[in-house]
Motif scaffolding. Structure first.
Motif, PDB file in Angstrom:
ATOM      1  N   GLU A  38       0.807  -1.218   0.000  1.00 50.65           N
ATOM      2  CA  GLU A  38       0.000   0.000   0.000  1.00 50.65           C
ATOM      3  C   GLU A  38       0.843   1.272   0.000  1.00 50.65           C
ATOM      4  N   ALA A  39       2.113   1.193   0.410  1.00 46.26           N
ATOM      5  CA  ALA A  39       2.962   2.381   0.450  1.00 46.26           C
ATOM      6  C   ALA A  39       3.315   2.830  -0.972  1.00 46.26           C
ATOM      7  N   THR A  40       3.539   4.143  -1.146  1.00 46.92           N
ATOM      8  CA  THR A  40       3.905   4.676  -2.458  1.00 46.92           C
ATOM      9  C   THR A  40       5.394   5.009  -2.480  1.00 46.92           C
ATOM     10  N   MET A  45      10.162   8.067  -0.688  1.00 44.23           N
ATOM     11  CA  MET A  45      11.361   8.837  -1.044  1.00 44.23           C
ATOM     12  C   MET A  45      11.375  10.172  -0.311  1.00 44.23           C
ATOM     13  N   LEU A  46      10.226  10.839  -0.256  1.00 48.37           N
ATOM     14  CA  LEU A  46      10.154  12.112   0.475  1.00 48.37           C
ATOM     15  C   LEU A  46      10.473  11.909   1.951  1.00 48.37           C
ATOM     16  N   TRP A  47       9.918  10.837   2.523  1.00 48.94           N
ATOM     17  CA  TRP A  47      10.186  10.547   3.941  1.00 48.94           C
ATOM     18  C   TRP A  47      11.655  10.216   4.151  1.00 48.94           C
ATOM     19  N   LEU A 288      19.700   5.092   2.971  1.00 50.69           N
ATOM     20  CA  LEU A 288      18.427   5.606   2.476  1.00 50.69           C
ATOM     21  C   LEU A 288      17.474   4.470   2.115  1.00 50.69           C
ATOM     22  N   PHE A 289      17.929   3.531   1.285  1.00 52.28           N
ATOM     23  CA  PHE A 289      17.047   2.457   0.828  1.00 52.28           C
ATOM     24  C   PHE A 289      16.671   1.500   1.957  1.00 52.28           C
TER      25      PHE A 289
END
Length: 432
Positions: A38-40, A45-47, A288-289
């Protein structure tokens, strides 16, 4: 959703096994979770980029840069000579010098690679000349180098404190006791191992000559010895944050390297900056990833689901701690320490809390397990670096490295899990 999380984790492990670079492995797992779940991707990326602006993370590149400067400026060499003058003439003393020197360097750089990079080229040839097998000397220094991940300030504990919202100072202090105990174990194991090597010892010095040389080396090492005093004293005394202490480490190392030990030139400084930037870039992309992937797990309530499933199997604390240690050790064998902490700390912390294990004790449990993974194949990044620096075949390192892990590391892994005071006593002294 659990099935999707398991699929994403399976893709991650498969790509790691195939040797795909770490950022791409986590990126693939992230794609699975965002495409099927469900996550976009845009939202994550913004978070993720908002998290990278946290000032705490600035300490990581600064400590990496300080450690690189130490390796090339003569600071590490002066520390080595200082320790060697007092115990280098004892049978097995040169191995003790290696472990203690790596611990001191770890207390400055916060990195597990600095010890082998700084000490290895100097001490491995010298240990071989004195009768140590080259493979053993390399394995000892590589294993001791991971003390940089445990003796504070530690980059891994900065990351742990950040992702678990635990005091970074408390996390530093949690691994100090285990780190010193591992150093002591390595020294003891080395003294036993040295009894079967055909060592060539220097002639004992007269007491007056020992005082003369000791005084000379001590004076020469004072600028280098002041470095951990300033950094750790500033952090523990509440004068500096870890990020500020990392900046001070770089600022202090520059004039010491240029004007006192004179191993630093502008050309070497530029090369060190490029080397550090390359390492830092790879680390932060991976952070990050892996951070976004672990955050999706938390958003989808995967940690709590995992805790519930585990308690359906057993609620025995000892058994669950054994399984947790085996899991962390296994993760440490396939990814580096920072990745392992970002990926697993948010998942396992609810389970540890349910078992009555404090975040401070869990910091030590994670620290010793992920550090041990750095010298345990197949990942074993520190051991691979040791093989290159020591110019020995990796297969030759396995036996001595495993001996040091079995008798130096494993006992501390057990102790830190069943004896909370080993990790909590020192933090309590500072009010944690």
């Amino acid at each position: 959703m659990v099935e999707i999380a398991i699929l994403a984790f399976g893709v991650l492990v498969l790509l790691l096994t195939l040797g795909v670079p770490l950022p791409f492995c986590f990126g693939a797992g992230l794609i699975v979770m965002t495409v099927i779940g469900e996550a976009t991707m845009r939202g994550m990326m913004l978070w993720g980029f908002s998290q990278l602006t946290n000032p705490v993370l600035l300490a990581i590149p600064l400590f990496v840069f300080a450690g690189t400067i130490m390796s090339v400026s003569g600071i590490a060499a002066s520390l080595l000579q200082f320790v060697n003058v007092f115990i280098g003439r004892v049978r097995g003393g040169l191995g003790v010098v290696a472990s203690v020197s790596c611990a001191i360097i770890g207390a400055i750089s916060g990195s597990g690679l600095t010890g082998i990079a700084a000490i290895g080229p100097l001490l491995i040839p010298e240990m071989e000349r004195k009768g140590y097998p080259r493979a053993y000397a390399t394995a000892l220094i590589a294993n001791s180098s991971v003390l940089g991940l445990l003796i504070p300030p530690s980059v891994t504990m900065i990351v742990y404190g950040w992702v678990t919202d635990t005091s970074i100072l408390a996390s530093f202090l949690a691994t100090l006791g285990p780190g010193l105990l591992i150093m002591l174990n390595f020294c003891i194991v080395n003294l036993f191992m040295a009894r079967k090597f055909p060592l060539v010892l220097d002639e004992p010095l007269e007491f007056s000559e020992l005082l003369k040389q000791g005084g000379k080396k001590t004076i020469n090492a004072i600028p280098a010895l002041l470095m951990p005093v300033i950094i750790l004293g500033g952090i523990y005394g509440g004068i500096m944050t870890p990020t500020e202490a990392a900046a001070v480490a770089v600022i202090y190392a520059l004039p010491v390297g240029f004007m006192i030990y004179k191993g630093l030139t502008f050309k070497i400084l530029l090369e060190s900056g490029k080397e550090s930037a390359s390492a830092i870039g790879a680390i932060l992309i991976m952070v990050l990833f892996s951070l976004m992937l672990s955050q999706i797990y938390v958003m989808e309530d995967i940690p709590q689901m995992m805790v519930d499933k585990i308690f359906e199997i057993t609620d025995d604390k000892v058994l669950l701690l054994i399984l947790t240690n085996l899991f962390l050790f296994g993760i440490g064998m396939i990814v580096n320490d920072i990745t392992a902490i970002i990926l697993t700390a948010p998942l396992l912390l609810p389970l540890m809390s349910a078992l009555g294990v404090s975040p401070i004790q869990f910091a030590a449990i994670m620290g010793v397990n992920t550090a041990m993974g750095g010298v345990t194949p197949p990942y074993a990044s520190i051991l691979y670096l040791g093989a290159r620096i020591g110019k020995v075949k990796f297969t030759e390192l396995i036996k001595p490295a495993m001996t040091l892990i079995l008798f130096g590391y494993i006992p501390v892994v057990v102790l830190v899990s069943v004896w909370p005071d080993l990790s909590e006593f020192i933090p309590r002294m500072f009010g944690y």
